[in-house]
Design a protein around this motif. Structure first.
Motif, mmCIF file in Angstrom:
data_model
loop_
_atom_site.group_PDB
_atom_site.id
_atom_site.type_symbol
_atom_site.label_atom_id
_atom_site.label_comp_id
_atom_site.label_asym_id
_atom_site.label_seq_id
_atom_site.Cartn_x
_atom_site.Cartn_y
_atom_site.Cartn_z
ATOM 1 N N ASN A 87 37.946 29.677 23.135
ATOM 2 C CA ASN A 87 38.145 30.977 23.777
ATOM 3 C C ASN A 87 38.310 30.741 25.274
ATOM 4 O O ASN A 87 37.408 30.233 25.923
ATOM 5 N N HIS A 88 39.468 31.075 25.791
ATOM 6 C CA HIS A 88 39.784 30.798 27.190
ATOM 7 C C HIS A 88 39.314 31.912 28.116
ATOM 8 O O HIS A 88 39.423 33.090 27.790
ATOM 9 N N SER A 89 38.805 31.531 29.279
ATOM 10 C CA SER A 89 38.445 32.489 30.316
ATOM 11 C C SER A 89 39.720 32.984 30.982
ATOM 12 O O SER A 89 40.692 32.237 31.093
ATOM 13 N N PRO A 90 39.745 34.228 31.461
ATOM 14 C CA PRO A 90 40.930 34.718 32.161
ATOM 15 C C PRO A 90 41.008 34.141 33.571
ATOM 16 O O PRO A 90 39.994 33.783 34.168
ATOM 17 N N TYR A 91 42.220 34.049 34.072
ATOM 18 C CA TYR A 91 42.462 33.634 35.458
ATOM 19 C C TYR A 91 43.358 34.682 36.097
ATOM 20 O O TYR A 91 44.327 35.138 35.487
ATOM 21 N N THR A 92 43.031 35.052 37.314
ATOM 22 C CA THR A 92 43.909 35.925 38.080
ATOM 23 C C THR A 92 43.898 35.473 39.535
ATOM 24 O O THR A 92 42.837 35.127 40.061
ATOM 25 N N PRO A 93 45.045 35.405 40.182
ATOM 26 C CA PRO A 93 45.047 35.083 41.607
ATOM 27 C C PRO A 93 44.254 36.157 42.342
ATOM 28 O O PRO A 93 44.404 37.344 42.061
ATOM 29 N N THR A 124 42.427 34.402 52.253
ATOM 30 C CA THR A 124 42.791 33.050 51.810
ATOM 31 C C THR A 124 41.846 32.623 50.678
ATOM 32 O O THR A 124 40.755 33.189 50.523
ATOM 33 N N ALA A 125 42.261 31.617 49.925
ATOM 34 C CA ALA A 125 41.435 31.124 48.822
ATOM 35 C C ALA A 125 40.127 30.504 49.319
ATOM 36 O O ALA A 125 39.162 30.409 48.570
#
Length: 73
Positions: free
Chosen positions: A14-20, A44-45
């Motif tokens: 089960n993959h975790s979501p990623y969002t910029p 900034t990141a």
């Protein structure tokens, strides 16, 4: 805001979501049994995310863990 599968997953795949998360946008902060309209901003990141009320004043949080929920617009 784009939400996609991240490379991180659990033993069941089960993959975790990623969002910029660099930019800004609308938010709703749930705190003390109430909902507050807010704006989030992350330039900034390397920086943390700031949450402000619609008039630009900073929103404060209690010490401890903060949960973020990504929801479709």
């Amino acid at each position: 805001m784009e939400v996609r599968r991240s490379r991180y997953h659990d033993a069941l795949d089960n993959h975790s979501p990623y969002t910029p998360s660099v930019g800004s946008g609308r938010a709703v902060v749930l705190r003390d049994g109430r909902a507050f309209d807010a704006v989030w901003q992350r330039t900034t990141a390397a920086q943390g995310t700031r949450f402000m009320s619609p008039d630009g004043s900073p929103l404060t949080f209690a010490r401890g863990q903060i949960w973020v929920m990504l929801a479709p617009a």
